[in-house]
Design an enzyme around this catalytic site. Structure first.
Site, short mmCIF file in Angstrom:
data_model
loop_
_atom_site.label_atom_id
_atom_site.label_comp_id
_atom_site.label_asym_id
_atom_site.label_seq_id
_atom_site.Cartn_x
_atom_site.Cartn_y
_atom_site.Cartn_z
N HIS A 74 8.82 39.60 59.30
CA HIS A 74 9.32 40.41 58.19
C HIS A 74 9.63 41.81 58.72
O HIS A 74 8.75 42.63 58.91
CB HIS A 74 8.27 40.48 57.08
CG HIS A 74 8.76 41.06 55.79
ND1 HIS A 74 9.09 42.39 55.63
CD2 HIS A 74 8.99 40.47 54.58
CE1 HIS A 74 9.49 42.60 54.40
NE2 HIS A 74 9.44 41.46 53.74
N CYS A 89 11.19 37.82 45.05
CA CYS A 89 11.81 37.78 46.37
C CYS A 89 11.34 36.50 47.03
O CYS A 89 11.05 35.53 46.35
CB CYS A 89 11.45 39.03 47.18
SG CYS A 89 9.70 39.21 47.53
#
Length: 745
Positions: free
Chosen positions: A664, A487
């Site tokens: 995030h 990712c």
């Protein structure tokens, strides 16, 4: 140099095989649909009851025509992607995406230049002084007619950029854009300027081709030969439409009085005579000289070339080559679609295409000399040959002469192609190098033939890429690695046996931490992870299992012990430093402090409470967490959006004071693939404190993510910088969350 050029041409030719495979089917659909929905054809043979408008068969044929047209209309884009995939060394899906982007960018740039120069008017119409056929619609964009050649320019260029930059490492502040993410970026920039350049270059080519038309019409049989050669030579460049349409549809192709009306253009003259066929003894060969010759090389000649390529194929590859060539030959014979056959040898053996151009050109001239006058609607296949040749009778068309001439051309194509393929070892379908088909061999065959080469390659690779070698060992060996992915910051590995994973060895590679989730292992490297992933995939594909296992057996234990000793020594040193500070009782004051505000309204807490081991262990940086109660994320301070993750769940941000951050949203929200997130900004955009960065569907996120707790972390703290939590509990967006204190070194 010669070998290198031919090697490149062979790679390009192989890259054409994927898009070529669809062309025969597309050609059949287009040929059938076009021929049997033609109004003139239907009325001439009284088939309105069967093929007329509003009949079921007519509707089906219209759909077939549309499907075939969609593929042929977008051939440049299809070949751009095909060449990019075929020429890319690794990460081929990235090169494909980059080719699509570059293709649109190039044509949009050309479109903008055409508008600026006044060739495309404000209402979208084309200026009157522009030559017909030089501007066309490309995926809805009005651009220059560049044909397949435009796609090749994109495919080759993007592949070159991809192979050079897909492993590039950028400075830390821009590291997210490194690796494969850099390829579409650089492709966009480069093809913006390529589009501008092509605006100046391509019209000159188009004008030159158009000017040749004047030479053709006044030179009799030689002019017909010249017409045929030029038209076939222009096929790869997509300029044949610019060249031949004036001959078919305008006075450039001649004028004739038919049934009391003056008719212009070779094709128009033929259909006018067809409508008045009762009064016509023989259709005009002067009018049909621009297409009658096509029946000779499309029905007979090129199939001879296909047979030659099949006969010259290697025995073990004849079945595969035969399948490809047969489908392409059927498309050529029945519908006159020649691209599948021509493209199968055009780039791997340009000399064969030169032969095809000359032979095809001579076919036009011979048909003219023999007074053959068979018309067509679409192309020179059996369908049009039957409708406008055989059914009209030999007396009006001289169609019988096509057969003996065609047989001669079949033999010419077959023997000339066979001789040249064998003489120069052209890599036509079925003659590719063996190493491109290694899957045809067993593992034992490969090992027996390449044992020494593979061992040396493995040793060299291991020496060059020690990082990948160590990561592989830390994951328990190549045989223990099931899947490699990443990712934005984590190398995500699926292993077969989690017990074989050595965390200490993995941390010795520079990882901030290692997270275990069943058979999943996440190794935290930060934004440079995309390059690490590519290197690891290359390494795993280059080493043999036997070599790897021997190497791992000798070194894995020693490496692990060494890593553990280093980590233990480091931990002990840190403990000693902390103890010394406490005993001294010194309380240092920061030299400067930067306040970071909360990007959300919710509940603030220390980062160690994050429900994720990597964040809680500060593997990606230090900061705090906020559990949102409202679905809005705002800019914590004045700054710039560095990047937005593809899955929209997180973004990079740098404050005007120089603090690099990642916001995030939630835990494991990358798996949601962007659902629940509505990003309001884009990379490179400067924002002020409180500006909305993204909106959240909190209900959806709470229902589908493990947690909506959001880490707000500083990713690039210096050794003399520390985080100090200011608010622990309820907090509103824009209120102080934590401080970044800087101390004297």
């Amino acid at each position: 140099m010669k070998d290198k050029i031919f090697g490149v041409l062979q790679r390009v030719g192989r890259s054409f095989m994927l898009p070529i495979a669809i062309l025969p089917v597309a050609g059949l659909l287009l040929g059938l649909g076009s021929s049997f929905t033609n109004t003139t054809t239907i009325e001439t043979y009284g088939l309105q009851w069967l093929l007329g408008d509003k009949t079921i068969l007519h509707a089906l044929l219209v759909i077939m025509n549309a499907v075939g047209s969609a593929i042929f209309d977008n051939l440049p884009l299809i070949f751009a992607v095909g060449v990019a995939i075929g020429m890319a060394k690794k990460e081929k899906e990235v090169s494909a995406l980059s080719a699509v982007i570059a293709y649109f960018v190039m044509n949009v740039s050309i479109n903008a230049m055409l508008k600026i120069s006044g060739k495309i008017l404000a209402d979208g119409s084309i200026a009157k002084d522009v030559l017909d056929g030089t501007i066309t619609s490309v995926c809805g964009i009005q651009s220059l007619q560049m044909g397949v050649f435009g796609g090749i320019i994109v495919g080759l260029g993007v592949a070159a950029l991809h192979n050079r930059f897909y492993k590039i490492e950028l400075p830390n502040a821009l590291s997210f854009f490194g690796g494969t993410r850099f390829v579409p970026i650089i492709s966009t920039v480069v093809y913006l300027f390529v589009g501008i350049l092509m605006y100046f270059i391509w019209p000159t080519v188009q004008n030159g081709i158009y000017a040749l038309g004047g030479v053709v019409t006044g030179t009799g049989y030689f002019g017909t030969l010249l017409f045929g050669i030029i038209k076939r030579a222009l096929i790869p460049f997509g300029l044949h439409h610019v060249f031949y349409m004036p001959f078919w549809q305008t006075a450039v192709g001649g004028t004739m009085e038919v049934a009391g009306h003056m008719v212009e253009g070779g094709q128009n003259i033929f259909f006018a005579q067809l409508a008045d066929s009762a009064n016509i003894a023989h259709f005009s060969a002067d009018a049909t000289r621009y297409f009658s010759g096509e029946f000779i090389f499309m029905i007979f000649g090129l199939p001879g070339a296909a047979l030659a390529m099949y006969k010259c194929a290697k025995p073990e590859k004849k079945k595969q080559a035969g399948s490809l060539l047969l489908s392409a030959t059927l498309a050529c014979m029945f519908t006159g679609i020649t691209e599948p056959l021509e493209f199968s040898f055009l780039f791997v053996a340009p000399a064969l295409f030169a032969v095809q151009v000359v032979l095809a050109g001579s076919a036009y001239m011979i048909a003219h000399i023999l007074n053959i006058a068979v018309g067509l609607t679409f192309s020179g296949g059996l369908l049009d040959f039957f409708l406008f040749g055989i059914l009209q009778g030999n007396a009006k068309t001289s169609w019988l002469l096509v057969i003996p001439v065609g047989i001669v051309y079949f033999l010419l194509y077959y023997f000339i192609f066979s001789f040249l393929i064998k003489k120069f070892d052209f890599k036509t379908p079925g003659r590719e190098d063996d190493d491109t088909e290694t899957k045809l061999y067993t593992k034992a065959d490969v090992n027996a033939r390449k044992a020494a080469k593979d061992t040396k390659a493995s040793d060299d690779k291991a020496a060059v890429d020690e990082l990948s070698q160590t990561i592989s060992r830390g994951l328990g060996g190549k045989a223990n690695i099931s899947d490699v992915d990443c990712c934005a910051t984590r190398l995500r590995i699926t292993v077969i046996d989690p017990d074989k994973v050595n965390d200490a060895l993995l941390k010795s590679t520079g990882a901030s931490g290692v997270v275990h989730k069943g058979q999943g292992v996440q190794i935290i490297y930060g934004p440079r992870v995309t390059v690490i992933k590519s290197d690891l995939e290359d390494y795993l594909s280059s080493v043999t299992e036997e070599h790897f296992e021997d190497d791992a057996a000798e070194n894995n234990t020693a490496g692990a012990d060494e890593a553990k000793n280093e980590n233990a020594a480091s931990d002990k040193a840190q403990e000693s430093d902390v103890k010394a500070e406490k005993e001294a009782g010194d309380v240092k004051e920061p030299t400067s402090t930067v306040i970071i505000s909360s990007p959300m309204t919710g509940i603030a807490a220390d980062l160690s409470t994050a429900p994720d081991e990597a964040f809680a262990g500060k593997m990606m940086g230090d900061g705090a967490v906020v559990t949102p109660e409202e679905g809005v994320v705002v800019a914590p301070e004045d700054g710039t959006v560095l990047f937005v993750f593809d899955t929209k769940h997180a973004l990079g941000f740098t404050t005007d004071s120089g603090i690099g951050m990642i916001i995030h949203v939630g835990i494991d929200t990358v798996k949601l693939e962007g659902k629940g997130f509505d990003v309001q900004v884009e990379a490179g955009q400067h924002v002020n404190k409180g500006d909305v960065l993204m909106k959240l569907d909190l209900d959806y996120l709470k229902a589908n993510a493990p947690s909506v707790t959001t880490p707000v972390i500083c990713t690039e703290l210096k050794d003399n910088q520390k985080i100090r939590l200011i608010t622990d509990g309820a907090i509103k967006a824009g209120e102080p969350l934590y401080a970044v204190d800087t101390y004297e070194k």
